[in-house]
Write a protein that holds these residues in place. Structure first.
Motif, PDB file in Angstrom:
ATOM      1  N   GLY A 122       0.824  -1.194   0.000  1.00  0.00           N
ATOM      2  CA  GLY A 122       0.000   0.000   0.000  1.00  0.00           C
ATOM      3  C   GLY A 122       0.858   1.242   0.000  1.00  0.00           C
ATOM      4  N   LEU A 123       0.217   2.388  -0.191  1.00  0.00           N
ATOM      5  CA  LEU A 123       0.939   3.660  -0.268  1.00  0.00           C
ATOM      6  C   LEU A 123       0.272   4.721   0.606  1.00  0.00           C
ATOM      7  CD1 LEU A 123       1.557   4.040  -4.123  1.00  0.00           C
ATOM      8  CD2 LEU A 123       3.300   3.568  -2.387  1.00  0.00           C
ATOM      9  N   ILE A 124       1.095   5.514   1.277  1.00  0.00           N
ATOM     10  CA  ILE A 124       0.662   6.750   1.934  1.00  0.00           C
ATOM     11  C   ILE A 124       1.393   7.876   1.224  1.00  0.00           C
ATOM     12  CG2 ILE A 124       0.779   8.129   4.047  1.00  0.00           C
ATOM     13  CD1 ILE A 124       0.576   5.491   5.612  1.00  0.00           C
ATOM     14  N   VAL A 125       0.633   8.856   0.729  1.00  0.00           N
ATOM     15  CA  VAL A 125       1.237   9.878  -0.114  1.00  0.00           C
ATOM     16  C   VAL A 125       0.744  11.278   0.263  1.00  0.00           C
ATOM     17  CG1 VAL A 125       1.665  10.622  -2.486  1.00  0.00           C
ATOM     18  CG2 VAL A 125       1.239   8.209  -2.003  1.00  0.00           C
ATOM     19  N   VAL A 126       1.667  12.226   0.319  1.00  0.00           N
ATOM     20  CA  VAL A 126       1.315  13.646   0.304  1.00  0.00           C
ATOM     21  C   VAL A 126       1.330  14.018  -1.175  1.00  0.00           C
ATOM     22  CG1 VAL A 126       1.950  15.968   1.032  1.00  0.00           C
ATOM     23  CG2 VAL A 126       2.390  14.021   2.557  1.00  0.00           C
ATOM     24  N   PRO A 127       0.167  14.072  -1.823  1.00  0.00           N
ATOM     25  CA  PRO A 127       0.112  14.034  -3.289  1.00  0.00           C
ATOM     26  C   PRO A 127       0.418  15.350  -3.993  1.00  0.00           C
ATOM     27  CG  PRO A 127      -2.088  14.214  -2.414  1.00  0.00           C
ATOM     28  CD  PRO A 127      -1.178  14.085  -1.220  1.00  0.00           C
ATOM     29  N   ILE A 128       0.904  15.209  -5.226  1.00  0.00           N
ATOM     30  CA  ILE A 128       1.080  16.327  -6.153  1.00  0.00           C
ATOM     31  C   ILE A 128       0.029  16.157  -7.238  1.00  0.00           C
ATOM     32  CG2 ILE A 128       2.654  17.461  -7.774  1.00  0.00           C
ATOM     33  CD1 ILE A 128       4.961  16.374  -6.066  1.00  0.00           C
ATOM     34  N   ARG A 129      -0.775  17.173  -7.476  1.00  0.00           N
ATOM     35  CA  ARG A 129      -1.957  17.066  -8.329  1.00  0.00           C
ATOM     36  C   ARG A 129      -1.642  16.583  -9.741  1.00  0.00           C
ATOM     37  NH1 ARG A 129      -6.503  20.017  -6.401  1.00  0.00           N
ATOM     38  NH2 ARG A 129      -6.095  20.851  -4.327  1.00  0.00           N
ATOM     39  N   ARG A 130      -0.491  16.918 -10.255  1.00  0.00           N
ATOM     40  CA  ARG A 130      -0.203  16.601 -11.652  1.00  0.00           C
ATOM     41  C   ARG A 130      -0.004  15.113 -11.914  1.00  0.00           C
ATOM     42  NH1 ARG A 130       4.336  20.644 -13.639  1.00  0.00           N
ATOM     43  NH2 ARG A 130       4.634  21.195 -11.449  1.00  0.00           N
ATOM     44  N   ASN A 131      -0.050  14.300 -10.870  1.00  0.00           N
ATOM     45  CA  ASN A 131       0.079  12.847 -11.048  1.00  0.00           C
ATOM     46  C   ASN A 131      -1.244  12.128 -10.815  1.00  0.00           C
ATOM     47  OD1 ASN A 131       2.794  12.628 -11.800  1.00  0.00           O
ATOM     48  ND2 ASN A 131       3.475  12.807  -9.678  1.00  0.00           N
TER      49      ASN A 131
END
Length: 343
Positions: A122-131
């Motif tokens: 699994g993944l925990i992410v502080v996301p960047i919108r462009r992805n």
């Protein structure tokens, strides 16, 4: 437009089945002859085939490992939530791989693909919108993922973050109660529409309006960290400079402290200062710094718990929720005029 090369193309050129190519890609060579392996290697090279690491990783066995991708590991928020996440994972026999994306969408994408290739559960992410495209694929495949600190509109992914507008409202109200009226807010760039920065500015504006104070756009600075020194100088060079500043995060705070020190501006006397995010040195700074703190360890714990429940199929991955946490005001001397402590 270049057509995407598939496993079927490689299989046809190498004169083998698609399942044989798949076994090759997954390192299963037990029953594969040298000539077959050589033909597949040659076909992959000649066709410039790039395996779909997202699709491949979704078919593997569990590895008891999760990936954590933060936007900027220099933020104290990042280190604190990572510590809480790691603690929950360790207690549950899960290892963590931590990556720092530097708010760079290409770097984030590479880390996502790398972690998936390593078959994380699994993944925990502080996301960047462009992805968002790669996140959409993960959602479609029901891959366990949780966002932290930032929302990405249109993606049904559980997200844990602060009630950012309330954080700014608390800061503004506290400053007004202590006699400040010309209140500025300084934060890092909002060009990428990063959730906490945008919401904190919105909360600041709403709080001024509800208190009957005008919004001066000259008092609002949202700039790249390398330009913040110039922005801070601009607000202090105004004919009526602010008598108090709200720092949007800990990295912004460092730029404000640097500027005030270099220009002999006394915090708590010449200007009030309150920062969103508790920092390790807030109590020992002179004067001690008033902060609006995030419950980082609780946020990290819930983020990890949500992800582990998804991995263990204890929750429905098709329904997402926004989990907001309330900030807390910690009053110290930096918002007390003339350095007087608020008893």
């Amino acid at each position: 437009m270049t057509l995407r090369i598939t496993i079927a193309d490689v299989a046809k050129k190498a004169e083998v089945s698609k399942s044989t190519v798949s076994q090759f890609l997954n390192g299963r060579f037990e029953y594969m002859g040298i000539k077959t392996r050589t033909r597949i290697e040659k076909a992959i090279k000649e066709l410039d085939y790039q395996p779909n690491v997202v699709a491949r990783s979704l078919k593997k066995k569990t590895t008891s490992t999760i990936g954590i991708i933060v936007a900027n590991i220099l933020h104290e928020f990042s280190t604190q939530v990572i510590r809480a996440i790691e603690n929950v994972c360790h207690k549950n026999g899960i290892s963590t791989i931590i990556c720092n994306a530097d708010d760079n969408p290409e770097k984030e994408r590479i880390y996502i693909e790398t972690l998936l290739a390593k078959q994380v559960d699994g993944l925990i992410v502080v996301p960047i919108r462009r992805n968002s495209d790669i996140y959409e694929k993960l959602v479609d495949e029901n891959f366990p993922i949780v966002f932290l600190d930032r929302l990405v509109e249109g993606l049904p992914i559980d997200t844990v973050l602060l009630d950012n507008e309330t954080a700014s409202r608390i800061a503004v109200n506290h400053l007004i109660e202590n006699g400040y009226e010309r209140i500025s807010i300084v934060t890092t760039s909002i060009i990428e529409n990063i959730t906490p920065r945008v919401e904190r500015i919105n909360g600041y504006k709403k709080a001024l309006e509800s208190n009957g104070l005008p919004i001066h756009l000259d008092y609002i600075k949202a700039m790249d960290i390398t330009q913040l020194g110039e922005g801070i100088n601009e607000i202090f060079s105004l004919r009526e400079p602010p008598d108090a500043i709200i720092s949007g995060n800990d990295l912004t705070l460092m730029e404000i402290l640097k500027y005030t020190f270099e220009n002999n501006i006394e915090i708590g006397k010449d200007v009030g200062l309150i920062t969103i995010d508790e920092v390790s040195f807030s109590q020992i700074h002179n004067p001690p710094l008033t902060t609006v703190a995030q419950p980082t360890f609780q946020m990290g714990k819930e983020t990890a718990t949500i992800l582990l429940n998804k991995i263990n199929n204890k929750v429905d991955n098709q329904h997402s929720f926004i989990h907001r946490y309330k900030p807390t005001l910690i009053v110290r001397n930096s918002t007390q005029k003339e350095g007087v402590t608020n008893e």
